[in-house]
Design an enzyme around this catalytic site. Sequence first.
Site, PDB file in Angstrom:
ATOM      1  N   GLU A 114      -1.119  -5.384   8.298  1.00 37.54           N
ATOM      2  CA  GLU A 114      -0.775  -4.793   9.696  1.00 37.54           C
ATOM      3  C   GLU A 114      -1.518  -4.928  10.908  1.00 37.54           C
ATOM      4  O   GLU A 114      -2.450  -4.941  11.157  1.00 37.54           O
ATOM      5  CB  GLU A 114      -0.173  -3.655   9.110  1.00 37.54           C
ATOM      6  CG  GLU A 114      -0.052  -2.973   8.366  1.00 37.54           C
ATOM      7  CD  GLU A 114      -0.280  -1.139   7.767  1.00 37.54           C
ATOM      8  OE1 GLU A 114       0.048  -0.660   8.509  1.00 37.54           O
ATOM      9  OE2 GLU A 114       0.966  -0.911   6.536  1.00 37.54           O
ATOM     10  N   LYS A 165      -0.881  -9.769   3.010  1.00 37.01           N
ATOM     11  CA  LYS A 165      -0.243  -8.771   4.098  1.00 37.01           C
ATOM     12  C   LYS A 165      -1.326  -8.270   4.982  1.00 37.01           C
ATOM     13  O   LYS A 165      -1.956  -7.025   4.517  1.00 37.01           O
ATOM     14  CB  LYS A 165       0.638  -7.936   3.685  1.00 37.01           C
ATOM     15  CG  LYS A 165       1.945  -7.821   4.741  1.00 37.01           C
ATOM     16  CD  LYS A 165       3.058  -6.988   4.505  1.00 37.01           C
ATOM     17  CE  LYS A 165       3.432  -5.485   3.650  1.00 37.01           C
ATOM     18  NZ  LYS A 165       2.679  -4.429   4.529  1.00 37.01           N
ATOM     19  N   ASP A 215      -0.773  -6.382  -0.735  1.00 38.48           N
ATOM     20  CA  ASP A 215      -0.976  -5.790   1.050  1.00 38.48           C
ATOM     21  C   ASP A 215      -2.674  -5.414   0.818  1.00 38.48           C
ATOM     22  O   ASP A 215      -3.126  -4.655   0.553  1.00 38.48           O
ATOM     23  CB  ASP A 215      -0.749  -3.981   1.299  1.00 38.48           C
ATOM     24  CG  ASP A 215       0.394  -3.542   2.313  1.00 38.48           C
ATOM     25  OD1 ASP A 215       0.126  -4.125   2.878  1.00 38.48           O
ATOM     26  OD2 ASP A 215       1.246  -3.045   1.978  1.00 38.48           O
ATOM     27  N   ASP A 264       0.621  -1.477  -0.126  1.00 37.07           N
ATOM     28  CA  ASP A 264       0.130   0.323   0.045  1.00 37.07           C
ATOM     29  C   ASP A 264       0.929   1.092   0.256  1.00 37.07           C
ATOM     30  O   ASP A 264       1.159   2.106  -0.201  1.00 37.07           O
ATOM     31  CB  ASP A 264      -0.645   0.369   1.082  1.00 37.07           C
ATOM     32  CG  ASP A 264      -0.431  -0.184   2.527  1.00 37.07           C
ATOM     33  OD1 ASP A 264       0.668  -0.445   2.484  1.00 37.07           O
ATOM     34  OD2 ASP A 264      -1.599  -0.109   4.011  1.00 37.07           O
ATOM     35  N   SER A 265       2.070   1.018   0.153  1.00 34.65           N
ATOM     36  CA  SER A 265       2.443   2.371  -0.273  1.00 34.65           C
ATOM     37  C   SER A 265       2.427   2.811  -1.829  1.00 34.65           C
ATOM     38  O   SER A 265       3.039   3.644  -1.694  1.00 34.65           O
ATOM     39  CB  SER A 265       4.425   2.174  -0.096  1.00 34.65           C
ATOM     40  OG  SER A 265       4.523   0.077  -0.879  1.00 34.65           O
ATOM     41  N   GLU A 316       9.034  -4.251  10.524  1.00 30.37           N
ATOM     42  CA  GLU A 316       9.616  -2.461  10.072  1.00 30.37           C
ATOM     43  C   GLU A 316      10.358  -2.050  10.913  1.00 30.37           C
ATOM     44  O   GLU A 316       9.681  -1.682  12.316  1.00 30.37           O
ATOM     45  CB  GLU A 316       8.524  -1.778   8.987  1.00 30.37           C
ATOM     46  CG  GLU A 316       9.086  -1.055   7.711  1.00 30.37           C
ATOM     47  CD  GLU A 316       7.935  -0.239   8.038  1.00 30.37           C
ATOM     48  OE1 GLU A 316       6.907  -0.560   7.215  1.00 30.37           O
ATOM     49  OE2 GLU A 316       8.252   0.732   7.104  1.00 30.37           O
TER      50      GLU A 316
HETATM   51  O1  KIV Z   1       3.356  -1.028   1.927  1.00 25.84           O
HETATM   52  C1  KIV Z   1       4.637  -1.002   1.404  1.00 25.84           C
HETATM   53  O2  KIV Z   1       5.471  -1.522   0.467  1.00 25.84           O
HETATM   54  C2  KIV Z   1       5.088  -2.236   2.413  1.00 25.84           C
HETATM   55  C3  KIV Z   1       6.744  -2.531   2.854  1.00 25.84           C
HETATM   56  C4  KIV Z   1       7.428  -1.195   3.173  1.00 25.84           C
HETATM   57  C5  KIV Z   1       7.200  -3.785   3.720  1.00 25.84           C
HETATM   58  O3  KIV Z   1       4.359  -2.634   3.480  1.00 25.84           O
END
Ligand code: KIV
Length: 276
Positions: free
Chosen positions: A126, A124, A95, A56-57, A193
Amino acid sequence: MYTQLEQRGMAQPPVNVATLRDMKGQGEPIACLTAYDASYAVLVDAAGTDLVLVGDSLGMVIQGHDTTVPVTVDDVVYHSRAVARGLRRAFLVADMPFMSYANPDQALANSVRMMQEGGAMMIKLEGGEGQIEIVEHLARHDIPVCAHLGLRPQSVHKLGGFRVQGRDVEKAEEMKRAATRLQDAGADIVLLECVPNELGKTIRDSLEVPVIGIGAGPDVDGQILVLYDVLDITQGRTPRFVRNFQAEHTSPLQAIQAYIKAVKDHSYPAPEHCFS
Ligand code: KIV
């Protein structure tokens, strides 16, 4: 199982959850990167990346937001579908965006979208011990899960900024306990992280599942970076753990290959990329 891929001339079979566990067992570093589109997916795959995350970056590096909070499930599905088309060997993780897994049923429904529409092989999310019930629910439905601990960018407004996590004893103990409980709940990977090296190592040593780090020191099972940081596309101040691999190379493919090599031969992360 891989008949179709063998017919397409695959030298190596695609990476799966078992491959990643074997790599941990054999002490072979797992090289991971983010990607957001098919063209870069082809490059990261060709360079030998083991795991690709549609993070989600993308909210920050693609959409230009200050945080990952505005990213939606539709956004991740869209980018994941594009990345999936470019990959042949790498394991694809998508994500779960902010508030897309607030309860077990919502988490399951959105994970199914990531896998069926986005082509992801794992999702993934959080969170710490608060996510145990969700991880259990997903695991019960055979959804592979990566649990993201330490600095959790979706909680940036609650954490009060992008800061190193687990520096004091109490928080470090909390994170260790959460990592074990998440593994026991069914998480297949733990991602850490921005945590001190010692905490990264302790958690890696205490878990059977692979531990992937970003700013978590050298003593974890694998490393991940945001692709645009590796390629020096990100402008302005970058986190301490970022290394610009483009500086000494003429093409993006060469820079990505240099990153993979540095992860595999343990030359990245160096002490200047770590928190102690
Ligand atoms: O969103 C993302 O790119 C991430 C990485 C920084 C691990 O969660």
